[in-house]
Scaffold this motif. Structure first.
Motif, PDB file in Angstrom:
ATOM      1  N   PHE A 123     -12.663  -3.085   9.519  1.00  0.00           N
ATOM      2  CA  PHE A 123     -11.496  -3.067  10.397  1.00  0.00           C
ATOM      3  C   PHE A 123     -11.277  -1.651  10.945  1.00  0.00           C
ATOM      4  CE2 PHE A 123     -10.096  -7.121   8.635  1.00  0.00           C
ATOM      5  CZ  PHE A 123     -10.646  -7.099   7.368  1.00  0.00           C
ATOM      6  N   GLN A 162      -2.678   4.255  13.679  1.00  0.00           N
ATOM      7  CA  GLN A 162      -1.368   4.405  13.049  1.00  0.00           C
ATOM      8  C   GLN A 162      -0.551   5.404  13.840  1.00  0.00           C
ATOM      9  OE1 GLN A 162      -1.442   5.852   9.015  1.00  0.00           O
ATOM     10  NE2 GLN A 162       0.732   5.507   8.716  1.00  0.00           N
ATOM     11  N   MET A 178      -3.724   8.568  14.711  1.00  0.00           N
ATOM     12  CA  MET A 178      -4.504   8.528  13.481  1.00  0.00           C
ATOM     13  C   MET A 178      -5.268   7.211  13.484  1.00  0.00           C
ATOM     14  SD  MET A 178      -5.379   9.635  10.443  1.00  0.00           S
ATOM     15  CE  MET A 178      -4.266  10.565   9.408  1.00  0.00           C
ATOM     16  N   PHE A 226      -9.500   1.593   2.269  1.00  0.00           N
ATOM     17  CA  PHE A 226      -9.372   2.435   3.448  1.00  0.00           C
ATOM     18  C   PHE A 226     -10.142   3.741   3.329  1.00  0.00           C
ATOM     19  CE2 PHE A 226      -6.193   0.529   6.226  1.00  0.00           C
ATOM     20  CZ  PHE A 226      -5.692  -0.477   5.415  1.00  0.00           C
ATOM     21  N   ASP A 280      -4.961  -6.671  17.645  1.00  0.00           N
ATOM     22  CA  ASP A 280      -3.724  -6.750  18.425  1.00  0.00           C
ATOM     23  C   ASP A 280      -3.692  -5.799  19.617  1.00  0.00           C
ATOM     24  OD1 ASP A 280      -2.331  -7.017  15.201  1.00  0.00           O
ATOM     25  OD2 ASP A 280      -2.543  -8.662  16.627  1.00  0.00           O
ATOM     26  N   PHE A 288       3.725   0.682   2.690  1.00  0.00           N
ATOM     27  CA  PHE A 288       3.538  -0.378   3.680  1.00  0.00           C
ATOM     28  C   PHE A 288       3.402  -1.730   2.995  1.00  0.00           C
ATOM     29  CE2 PHE A 288       3.085   1.996   7.550  1.00  0.00           C
ATOM     30  CZ  PHE A 288       2.608   3.237   7.155  1.00  0.00           C
ATOM     31  N   PHE A 337     -11.844  -5.965  14.502  1.00  0.00           N
ATOM     32  CA  PHE A 337     -12.453  -6.146  13.195  1.00  0.00           C
ATOM     33  C   PHE A 337     -13.772  -6.884  13.331  1.00  0.00           C
ATOM     34  CE2 PHE A 337     -11.423 -10.604  12.181  1.00  0.00           C
ATOM     35  CZ  PHE A 337     -10.419 -10.890  13.101  1.00  0.00           C
ATOM     36  N   TYR A 383       0.842  -1.184   0.000  1.00  0.00           N
ATOM     37  CA  TYR A 383       0.000   0.000   0.000  1.00  0.00           C
ATOM     38  C   TYR A 383       0.881   1.238   0.000  1.00  0.00           C
ATOM     39  CZ  TYR A 383      -4.267  -2.595   1.153  1.00  0.00           C
ATOM     40  OH  TYR A 383      -5.337  -3.435   1.115  1.00  0.00           O
ATOM     41  N   LEU A 414      -7.658   4.658  11.290  1.00  0.00           N
ATOM     42  CA  LEU A 414      -8.029   4.291   9.922  1.00  0.00           C
ATOM     43  C   LEU A 414      -9.040   3.159   9.942  1.00  0.00           C
ATOM     44  CD1 LEU A 414      -4.457   4.334   8.391  1.00  0.00           C
ATOM     45  CD2 LEU A 414      -6.306   5.845   7.714  1.00  0.00           C
ATOM     46  N   TYR A 439     -16.539  -9.394  10.975  1.00  0.00           N
ATOM     47  CA  TYR A 439     -16.730 -10.159   9.752  1.00  0.00           C
ATOM     48  C   TYR A 439     -18.203 -10.335   9.403  1.00  0.00           C
ATOM     49  CZ  TYR A 439     -17.013 -13.734  13.374  1.00  0.00           C
ATOM     50  OH  TYR A 439     -17.333 -14.437  14.502  1.00  0.00           O
ATOM     51  N   TYR A 487      -7.959   0.414  12.598  1.00  0.00           N
ATOM     52  CA  TYR A 487      -6.533   0.452  12.905  1.00  0.00           C
ATOM     53  C   TYR A 487      -6.201   1.780  13.570  1.00  0.00           C
ATOM     54  CZ  TYR A 487      -5.954  -3.199   9.299  1.00  0.00           C
ATOM     55  OH  TYR A 487      -6.019  -4.344   8.556  1.00  0.00           O
ATOM     56  N   PHE A 515       0.499  -5.464   9.119  1.00  0.00           N
ATOM     57  CA  PHE A 515       1.276  -4.473   8.403  1.00  0.00           C
ATOM     58  C   PHE A 515       2.674  -4.321   8.969  1.00  0.00           C
ATOM     59  CE2 PHE A 515      -1.638  -2.275   5.507  1.00  0.00           C
ATOM     60  CZ  PHE A 515      -2.841  -2.812   5.905  1.00  0.00           C
ATOM     61  N   GLY A 516       3.624  -3.995   8.094  1.00  0.00           N
ATOM     62  CA  GLY A 516       4.942  -3.587   8.523  1.00  0.00           C
ATOM     63  C   GLY A 516       4.932  -2.140   8.991  1.00  0.00           C
ATOM     64  N   THR A 517       6.105  -1.656   9.393  1.00  0.00           N
ATOM     65  CA  THR A 517       6.200  -0.301   9.951  1.00  0.00           C
ATOM     66  C   THR A 517       6.354   0.775   8.884  1.00  0.00           C
ATOM     67  OG1 THR A 517       8.547  -0.664  10.277  1.00  0.00           O
ATOM     68  CG2 THR A 517       7.112  -1.053  12.172  1.00  0.00           C
ATOM     69  N   GLY A 518       6.561   0.360   7.643  1.00  0.00           N
ATOM     70  CA  GLY A 518       6.564   1.321   6.544  1.00  0.00           C
ATOM     71  C   GLY A 518       7.939   1.860   6.189  1.00  0.00           C
ATOM     72  N   LEU A 522      -5.227  -8.248   7.847  1.00  0.00           N
ATOM     73  CA  LEU A 522      -3.852  -8.115   7.383  1.00  0.00           C
ATOM     74  C   LEU A 522      -2.954  -7.661   8.523  1.00  0.00           C
ATOM     75  CD1 LEU A 522      -4.400  -6.235   3.980  1.00  0.00           C
ATOM     76  CD2 LEU A 522      -4.319  -8.697   4.420  1.00  0.00           C
ATOM     77  N   GLN A 549      -7.861  -4.586   1.240  1.00  0.00           N
ATOM     78  CA  GLN A 549      -8.633  -3.701   2.103  1.00  0.00           C
ATOM     79  C   GLN A 549      -8.705  -2.305   1.486  1.00  0.00           C
ATOM     80  OE1 GLN A 549      -7.390  -3.871   6.218  1.00  0.00           O
ATOM     81  NE2 GLN A 549      -7.610  -6.091   6.282  1.00  0.00           N
ATOM     82  N   LEU A 563       5.469   2.726  14.132  1.00  0.00           N
ATOM     83  CA  LEU A 563       4.777   1.486  14.536  1.00  0.00           C
ATOM     84  C   LEU A 563       3.885   0.927  13.432  1.00  0.00           C
ATOM     85  CD1 LEU A 563       3.741   2.410  18.203  1.00  0.00           C
ATOM     86  CD2 LEU A 563       5.724   1.070  17.436  1.00  0.00           C
ATOM     87  N   GLY A 564       3.726   1.641  12.354  1.00  0.00           N
ATOM     88  CA  GLY A 564       2.868   1.156  11.272  1.00  0.00           C
ATOM     89  C   GLY A 564       1.412   1.169  11.670  1.00  0.00           C
ATOM     90  N   LEU A 565       0.633   0.284  11.070  1.00  0.00           N
ATOM     91  CA  LEU A 565      -0.787   0.160  11.377  1.00  0.00           C
ATOM     92  C   LEU A 565      -0.970  -1.017  12.316  1.00  0.00           C
ATOM     93  CD1 LEU A 565      -0.774   1.677   8.536  1.00  0.00           C
ATOM     94  CD2 LEU A 565      -3.052   0.707   8.252  1.00  0.00           C
ATOM     95  N   ASN A 625     -16.367  -7.627   5.695  1.00  0.00           N
ATOM     96  CA  ASN A 625     -15.377  -7.383   6.738  1.00  0.00           C
ATOM     97  C   ASN A 625     -15.063  -5.899   6.888  1.00  0.00           C
ATOM     98  OD1 ASN A 625     -14.600 -10.328   7.061  1.00  0.00           O
ATOM     99  ND2 ASN A 625     -14.150  -9.988   4.894  1.00  0.00           N
ATOM    100  N   LEU A 633      -3.899  -3.288  14.353  1.00  0.00           N
ATOM    101  CA  LEU A 633      -5.322  -3.611  14.307  1.00  0.00           C
ATOM    102  C   LEU A 633      -5.927  -3.543  15.702  1.00  0.00           C
ATOM    103  CD1 LEU A 633      -7.674  -4.650  12.512  1.00  0.00           C
ATOM    104  CD2 LEU A 633      -6.933  -6.969  13.110  1.00  0.00           C
ATOM    105  N   MET A 692      -4.805   5.385   2.404  1.00  0.00           N
ATOM    106  CA  MET A 692      -4.036   4.208   1.985  1.00  0.00           C
ATOM    107  C   MET A 692      -4.518   3.766   0.611  1.00  0.00           C
ATOM    108  SD  MET A 692      -1.974   3.213   4.506  1.00  0.00           S
ATOM    109  CE  MET A 692      -1.802   1.449   4.591  1.00  0.00           C
TER     110      MET A 692
END
Lengths: 115, 115
Positions: free
Chosen positions: B33, B37, B88, B106, B59, A91, B48, A37, B90, B50, B35, A105-108, A103, B104, B41-43, B31, B45, A45
């Motif tokens: 979600f 941000q 932030m 956003f 998390d 990301f 969520f 993304y 999302l 379903y 998040y 996600f990594g830290t970007g 999903l 996904q 640290l990225g995104l 679905n 979760l 995103m």
């Protein structure tokens, strides 16, 4: 446990050059999906590209391609002919496990394109 | 054109206030979600869902709750806002059930500041 690692917090690239953004992942699930993304400064995103673990060929979407090396558990994003509008956060993300819809996600990586 | 909307782009609240963040999608996705941000640290979760009235912890669910009374709407609730919830937020939605269907979509994000 699943894990996504993006080791480059920031990258610079000259306009019109190609750039590779690194992403490694860790999962014990044989079936998984990998996503990239883009997040410009506006915050939204934007989906770029998808690679399934069973796909035989590397995914491509216009100037974006994914260098998928399954044995090394890497899914690097290659952007060809960089443009100023490519400056953004990028990301890498992975579907967590078979049957899951969320999903991880990594830290970007923040990419800056230099004119 | 697919669309995920969030009720506010910017929100300022005081410690202890109850905060509602609303998200609406028009794609008939199963679905949804939430998040948060944070830089470096990225995104991550939070929760969520379903299906209508169904939810699962992500998390970092502590301090948050969610509500999904209708398929198109997913609300994030901060029962008693604290300064460490400044972030932030999302919202995203997806069709789910494997492969590219896990892509996904956003919303534009809500930047929440808790004073």
């Amino acid at each position: 446990a699943q894990k996504i690692t993006q080791t480059q917090p920031g990258m610079f690239v000259q306009e019109k050059e190609a750039v590779t953004l690194d992403c490694t992942y860790d999962t014990s699930d044989p079936s998984y999906g990998l996503f990239w993304y883009k997040q410009p400064s506006s915050g939204e995103m934007i989906f770029l590209i998808y690679q399934g673990s069973y796909d035989q060929q590397n995914a491509t979407e216009g100037r974006y391609s994914l260098n998928f090396q399954k044995a090394r558990k890497s899914a690097n994003l290659v952007i060809s002919a960089s443009q100023l509008g490519d400056s953004a956060m990028y990301f890498c993300a992975m579907r967590k496990r078979t049957g899951a819809n969320n999903l991880f996600f990594g830290t970007g990586t923040r990419l800056t394109v230099i004119p | 054109d697919v669309k995920v909307t969030q009720s506010s782009r910017y929100l300022v609240k005081r410690t202890g206030e109850k905060v509602f963040l609303e998200c609406v999608q028009d794609m008939d996705h199963e679905n949804m979600f939430w998040y948060r941000q944070d830089p470096g640290l990225g995104l991550r979760l939070i929760y969520f869902s379903y299906d209508v009235k169904m939810k699962e912890k992500g998390d970092i669910p502590e301090g948050y709750s969610v509500s999904r009374e209708k398929k198109e709407r997913f609300s994030l609730i901060l029962e008693s806002a604290s300064t460490n919830q400044t972030s932030m937020y999302l919202c995203a939605s997806s069709l789910g059930a494997g492969g590219r269907r896990n892509e996904q979509f956003f919303g534009p994000g809500t930047r929440l500041t808790v004073l």
